[in-house]
Design a protein around this motif. Structure first.
Motif, mmCIF file in Angstrom:
data_model
loop_
_atom_site.group_PDB
_atom_site.id
_atom_site.type_symbol
_atom_site.label_atom_id
_atom_site.label_comp_id
_atom_site.label_asym_id
_atom_site.label_seq_id
_atom_site.Cartn_x
_atom_site.Cartn_y
_atom_site.Cartn_z
ATOM 1 N N LEU A 196 0.831 -1.194 0.000
ATOM 2 C CA LEU A 196 0.000 0.000 0.000
ATOM 3 C C LEU A 196 0.871 1.251 0.000
ATOM 4 O O LEU A 196 0.645 2.198 -0.779
ATOM 5 N N ASP A 197 1.871 1.273 0.862
ATOM 6 C CA ASP A 197 2.766 2.426 0.950
ATOM 7 C C ASP A 197 3.447 2.685 -0.385
ATOM 8 O O ASP A 197 3.512 3.825 -0.858
ATOM 9 N N ASP A 198 3.945 1.633 -1.026
ATOM 10 C CA ASP A 198 4.647 1.811 -2.295
ATOM 11 C C ASP A 198 3.724 2.413 -3.356
ATOM 12 O O ASP A 198 4.119 3.315 -4.102
ATOM 13 N N ALA A 199 2.485 1.917 -3.424
ATOM 14 C CA ALA A 199 1.542 2.444 -4.419
ATOM 15 C C ALA A 199 1.227 3.915 -4.163
ATOM 16 O O ALA A 199 1.153 4.725 -5.108
ATOM 17 N N LEU A 200 1.055 4.295 -2.893
ATOM 18 C CA LEU A 200 0.751 5.686 -2.583
ATOM 19 C C LEU A 200 1.969 6.582 -2.775
ATOM 20 O O LEU A 200 1.840 7.750 -3.178
ATOM 21 N N GLN A 201 3.162 6.057 -2.505
ATOM 22 C CA GLN A 201 4.379 6.833 -2.774
ATOM 23 C C GLN A 201 4.508 7.108 -4.272
ATOM 24 O O GLN A 201 4.889 8.211 -4.687
ATOM 25 N N THR A 202 4.207 6.104 -5.091
ATOM 26 C CA THR A 202 4.266 6.285 -6.543
ATOM 27 C C THR A 202 3.269 7.352 -6.989
ATOM 28 O O THR A 202 3.588 8.231 -7.803
ATOM 29 N N PHE A 203 2.057 7.293 -6.441
ATOM 30 C CA PHE A 203 1.043 8.295 -6.768
ATOM 31 C C PHE A 203 1.511 9.684 -6.354
ATOM 32 O O PHE A 203 1.351 10.666 -7.103
ATOM 33 N N SER A 204 2.101 9.808 -5.167
ATOM 34 C CA SER A 204 2.591 11.100 -4.691
ATOM 35 C C SER A 204 3.664 11.658 -5.623
ATOM 36 O O SER A 204 3.664 12.850 -5.957
ATOM 37 N N ALA A 205 4.589 10.795 -6.054
ATOM 38 C CA ALA A 205 5.655 11.245 -6.953
ATOM 39 C C ALA A 205 5.076 11.729 -8.283
ATOM 40 O O ALA A 205 5.542 12.724 -8.857
ATOM 41 N N GLN A 206 4.038 11.040 -8.785
ATOM 42 C CA GLN A 206 3.418 11.455 -10.041
ATOM 43 C C GLN A 206 2.659 12.763 -9.884
ATOM 44 O O GLN A 206 2.709 13.634 -10.757
ATOM 45 N N GLU B 24 -13.922 3.431 -3.617
ATOM 46 C CA GLU B 24 -13.619 2.308 -4.518
ATOM 47 C C GLU B 24 -12.128 1.972 -4.542
ATOM 48 O O GLU B 24 -11.721 1.042 -5.239
ATOM 49 N N GLY B 25 -11.320 2.738 -3.802
ATOM 50 C CA GLY B 25 -9.907 2.401 -3.674
ATOM 51 C C GLY B 25 -8.977 3.124 -4.615
ATOM 52 O O GLY B 25 -7.833 2.685 -4.811
ATOM 53 N N TYR B 26 -9.388 4.246 -5.192
ATOM 54 C CA TYR B 26 -8.521 5.012 -6.101
ATOM 55 C C TYR B 26 -7.980 6.247 -5.390
ATOM 56 O O TYR B 26 -8.759 7.082 -4.903
ATOM 57 N N PRO B 27 -6.657 6.419 -5.308
ATOM 58 C CA PRO B 27 -6.112 7.643 -4.719
ATOM 59 C C PRO B 27 -6.560 8.863 -5.520
ATOM 60 O O PRO B 27 -6.532 8.848 -6.758
ATOM 61 N N ALA B 28 -6.975 9.925 -4.804
ATOM 62 C CA ALA B 28 -7.449 11.134 -5.465
ATOM 63 C C ALA B 28 -6.499 12.313 -5.256
ATOM 64 O O ALA B 28 -6.339 13.149 -6.135
ATOM 65 N N ARG C 278 -9.985 7.803 -11.240
ATOM 66 C CA ARG C 278 -9.855 6.627 -12.126
ATOM 67 C C ARG C 278 -8.968 6.957 -13.326
ATOM 68 O O ARG C 278 -8.179 6.129 -13.772
ATOM 69 N N GLN C 279 -9.127 8.158 -13.862
ATOM 70 C CA GLN C 279 -8.289 8.558 -14.994
ATOM 71 C C GLN C 279 -6.808 8.593 -14.627
ATOM 72 O O GLN C 279 -5.936 8.292 -15.440
ATOM 73 N N ALA C 280 -6.535 9.010 -13.392
ATOM 74 C CA ALA C 280 -5.142 9.128 -12.951
ATOM 75 C C ALA C 280 -4.509 7.782 -12.632
ATOM 76 O O ALA C 280 -3.287 7.682 -12.490
ATOM 77 N N ALA C 281 -5.329 6.733 -12.517
ATOM 78 C CA ALA C 281 -4.813 5.405 -12.172
ATOM 79 C C ALA C 281 -4.035 4.817 -13.348
ATOM 80 O O ALA C 281 -4.291 5.161 -14.506
ATOM 81 N N PRO C 282 -3.088 3.929 -13.065
ATOM 82 C CA PRO C 282 -2.386 3.256 -14.163
ATOM 83 C C PRO C 282 -3.351 2.398 -14.968
ATOM 84 O O PRO C 282 -4.404 1.985 -14.454
ATOM 85 N N PRO C 283 -3.036 2.119 -16.227
ATOM 86 C CA PRO C 283 -3.923 1.289 -17.046
ATOM 87 C C PRO C 283 -3.985 -0.134 -16.494
ATOM 88 O O PRO C 283 -3.094 -0.561 -15.751
ATOM 89 N N PRO C 284 -5.048 -0.883 -16.842
ATOM 90 C CA PRO C 284 -5.149 -2.271 -16.362
ATOM 91 C C PRO C 284 -3.933 -3.096 -16.777
ATOM 92 O O PRO C 284 -3.316 -2.869 -17.823
ATOM 93 N N LEU D 61 -6.367 -4.035 -1.385
ATOM 94 C CA LEU D 61 -7.606 -3.262 -1.285
ATOM 95 C C LEU D 61 -7.533 -1.976 -2.098
ATOM 96 O O LEU D 61 -8.567 -1.407 -2.452
ATOM 97 N N LEU D 62 -6.335 -1.501 -2.374
ATOM 98 C CA LEU D 62 -6.167 -0.306 -3.191
ATOM 99 C C LEU D 62 -6.314 -0.700 -4.657
ATOM 100 O O LEU D 62 -5.638 -1.621 -5.140
ATOM 101 N N ALA D 63 -7.175 -0.003 -5.375
ATOM 102 C CA ALA D 63 -7.488 -0.401 -6.751
ATOM 103 C C ALA D 63 -6.293 -0.277 -7.686
ATOM 104 O O ALA D 63 -6.225 -0.967 -8.704
ATOM 105 N N THR D 64 -5.352 0.585 -7.355
ATOM 106 C CA THR D 64 -4.214 0.800 -8.249
ATOM 107 C C THR D 64 -3.062 -0.177 -8.001
ATOM 108 O O THR D 64 -2.048 -0.116 -8.691
#
Length: 599
Positions: free
Chosen positions: A114-124, A140-144, A178-184, A531-534
């Motif tokens: 979870l931490d790694d995914a949120l760190q990646t989102f923060s960097a982006q 729904e589990g998408y970082p905003a 959802r748009q900001a999330a990585p592609p499937p 649990l995090l969608a990304t």
């Protein structure tokens, strides 16, 4: 969606979230008072109604149609404690969080995926990452949106704006998140394991390494300095196989600077997590088990590759710090020591006033300390001076400073040093690797390695599977990929060093489970049930402060005489990595996979 479109979505999201609108509803009860994690328990008396990160909490967010406020930190983090003191114990801020959000506190060492995914989102989103990390996540589990440390007035204003925007336009925020999330995740493309592919990857990595290298002060980057163990490991391997005078000079400079200046504790041994300046002078004072396990191994290896026998003594002092300060009676090792003392003073455990040094040192030793430790210069820290080789010592001064360290050690021992006494499976796997490899340095480390192996197999394996950790006597389940990878590697290193067949057998069994839980034809997952969608499958996981767990498990599987594991490892190693082609510097452990460089 293209990278440009994703970046545009992130920018739009940031703009929308900071625009005003109007408020919302109720608060659960703080669940953390008796949590076994020392970090989470620290927040048990906050007026914020902190919840744990689990399926029930996410379900509650869906029922109440609220954003999750997910705050990630760790026990040794100085700024995490500052934000707690300023904001999370502020009644007005707590009331906002409790009314308008589902507040969640996360110990990053228990939820590293979870931490790694949120760190990646923060960097982006913001161009920076770190701790404390505070993310607003849709039900729904998408970082905003995400922020790091913020002063209380700024934080309170932001909370009100995000809440108002969510009340006014939840569908818009959901859409942009959802748009900001990585592609499937897609099926990774195979790519033959050829010498040409390996050579091309190494050329890209070496080119990137020289672009990042600080050739004047050692290490990488021009702002702060982290050890960056995975990159140094790969470069040492390259130097061992293809000696290069320029690379040897850079590596020697880096290892010398890390050992000589403020990154290392010159009295008690061990390394701090990083320095805030590019000259290695001003540390953040937390010490992490993982950094010290990594660096003990690297200094042992560098002693041989760079023909610097003195590096072995740096490795020894690092291992001895781990034994002296992090060892639990069970045979396991704690996760970290804090950056602040019991009174909350940053670095105070490690800092000295000149008058105190005069009382404890001989006149000759004090004179050496005064010159080398720069006691005659303006102080960099409120609580005193940090012992470090800010000026190069003479041979006589080096002897006197060793005497000074011996004299100061018992005084230091009497000072407070809060510790995170969580016994984490993966981090203890790294420690097992370090002590096992150190048996070549001193056979006395065999006893520590054997005890650590027994601790892992008897306390952190249940029904054939790994636990995540033990904290305050309680077992914490849901081990992640990194736990399996580092424990398997540690058991193999123990087997190689001692001939212990039980270690090799358990490594094989745990490796098989890890492949079943975390790998599929679409790639690697850090968590078995995210649990995090990304948190999607990836063809390989990049290195960070710790080694890539996917690549560590591949390398370990190639060492095990098991045709199933070897076939899986070669399949995963044969996937094409577009991210690595764009940024080879972030994938040094994959380079070791490509050349089958068994550690």
């Amino acid at each position: 969606m293209s990278a440009f479109e994703r970046a545009s979505a992130l920018a739009s999201l940031l703009l929308i979230l900071v625009l005003p609108a109007a408020g919302s509803a109720a608060a659960p009860v703080n669940q953390l008072a008796h949590h076994p994690s020392r970090y989470l328990a620290l927040h048990g008396s906050d007026p914020v109604a902190w919840q744990e990160w689990n399926a029930d909490t996410v379900a509650r967010a869906k029922r109440e149609n609220k954003l999750l406020f997910v705050s990630v930190g760790y026990f040794a983090c100085h700024w995490c404690h500052v934000m707690q003191r300023e904001s999370y114990r502020n009644a007005a801020i707590a009331a906002l969080l409790n009314r308008d959000f589902i507040p969640v506190k996360v110990d990053r060492e228990l939820n590293s995926g979870l931490d790694d995914a949120l760190q990646t989102f923060s960097a982006q989103l913001n161009g920076v990452a770190g701790w404390p990390l505070n993310a607003f996540v849709t039900p729904e589990g998408y970082p905003a949106f995400v922020l790091l440390y913020a002063p209380p007035d700024d934080f309170r204003t932001l909370l009100a704006r995000v809440s108002a925007r969510w009340t006014a336009d939840p569908a818009g925020i959901r859409h942009l998140a959802r748009q900001a999330a990585p592609p499937p995740a897609q099926q990774p493309a195979p790519m033959p394991l050829t010498s040409a592919r390996t050579a091309r990857a190494w050329t890209q990595f070496i080119t990137s390494a020289w672009q990042e290298a600080d050739t004047l002060r050692g290490g990488f980057g021009q702002v702060s300095k982290f050890p960056m163990a995975p990159q140094l490991h790969a470069l040492l391997g390259r130097q061992a196989q293809q000696p290069d005078a320029r690379l040897a000079e850079f590596l020697s400079l880096t290892f010398d600077q890390m050992a000589a200046r403020g990154l290392r504790d010159h009295v008690g041994g061990g390394f701090f997590r990083y320095t805030t300046d590019p000259g290695w002078d001003t540390p953040h004072f937390e010490k992490m088990l993982y950094d010290n396990a990594h660096l003990a191994v690297l200094y042992l290896r560098a002693a041989t590759v760079l023909r610097q026998p003195r590096y072995r003594e740096i490795a020894r002092s690092t291992l001895d710090f781990m034994q002296d300060e992090l060892l639990d009676a069970s045979g396991g090792l704690y996760s970290s020591t804090s950056a602040v003392d019991a009174a909350g003073r940053e670095g105070a455990t490690y800092l000295w006033e000149p008058d105190e040094l005069k009382r404890h040192l001989s006149p000759e030793a004090y004179a050496a300390a005064q010159r080398v430790w720069r006691l005659d210069a303006p102080r960099s820290f409120d609580a005193g001076y940090l012992p470090a080789e800010y000026r190069t010592p003479t041979a006589d001064e080096r002897r006197l400073l060793a005497e000074a360290a011996r004299s100061l050690r018992p005084v230091r021992k009497a000072r407070s040093l809060p510790k995170d006494d969580k016994l984490n499976a993966g981090l203890n796997g790294l420690a097992l690797s370090a002590f096992s490899q150190a048996i070549q340095l001193d056979p006395a480390y065999r006893l520590r390695a054997d005890r650590l192996q027994r601790f892992l197999l008897t306390r952190l394996v249940r029904d054939g599977r790994l636990l995540k950790a033990i904290a305050r006597g309680q077992q914490l389940p849901q081990a992640e990929l990194e736990d399996y990878a580092y424990v398997v590697q540690g058991l193999l290193d123990h087997a190689d060093a001692t001939g212990n067949g039980q270690s090799r057998d358990h490594a094989r069994r745990l490796a098989r489970i890890a492949w079943q839980l975390f790998w599929s034809e679409k790639g690697w997952k850090r968590e078995a049930r995210p649990l995090l969608a990304t948190l999607q499958a990836e063809p390989a996981l990049a290195d960070g402060a710790l080694y890539s767990p996917s690549e560590v498990l591949i390398l370990a599987s190639l060492r095990i005489q098991d045709p199933v594991l070897q076939r899986l490892a070669r399949t995963a190693a044969g996937w094409r990595l577009p991210e690595m082609e764009r940024d080879a510097f972030a994938f040094p452990t994959r380079l070791r996979v490509l050349r089958h460089d068994h550690p």
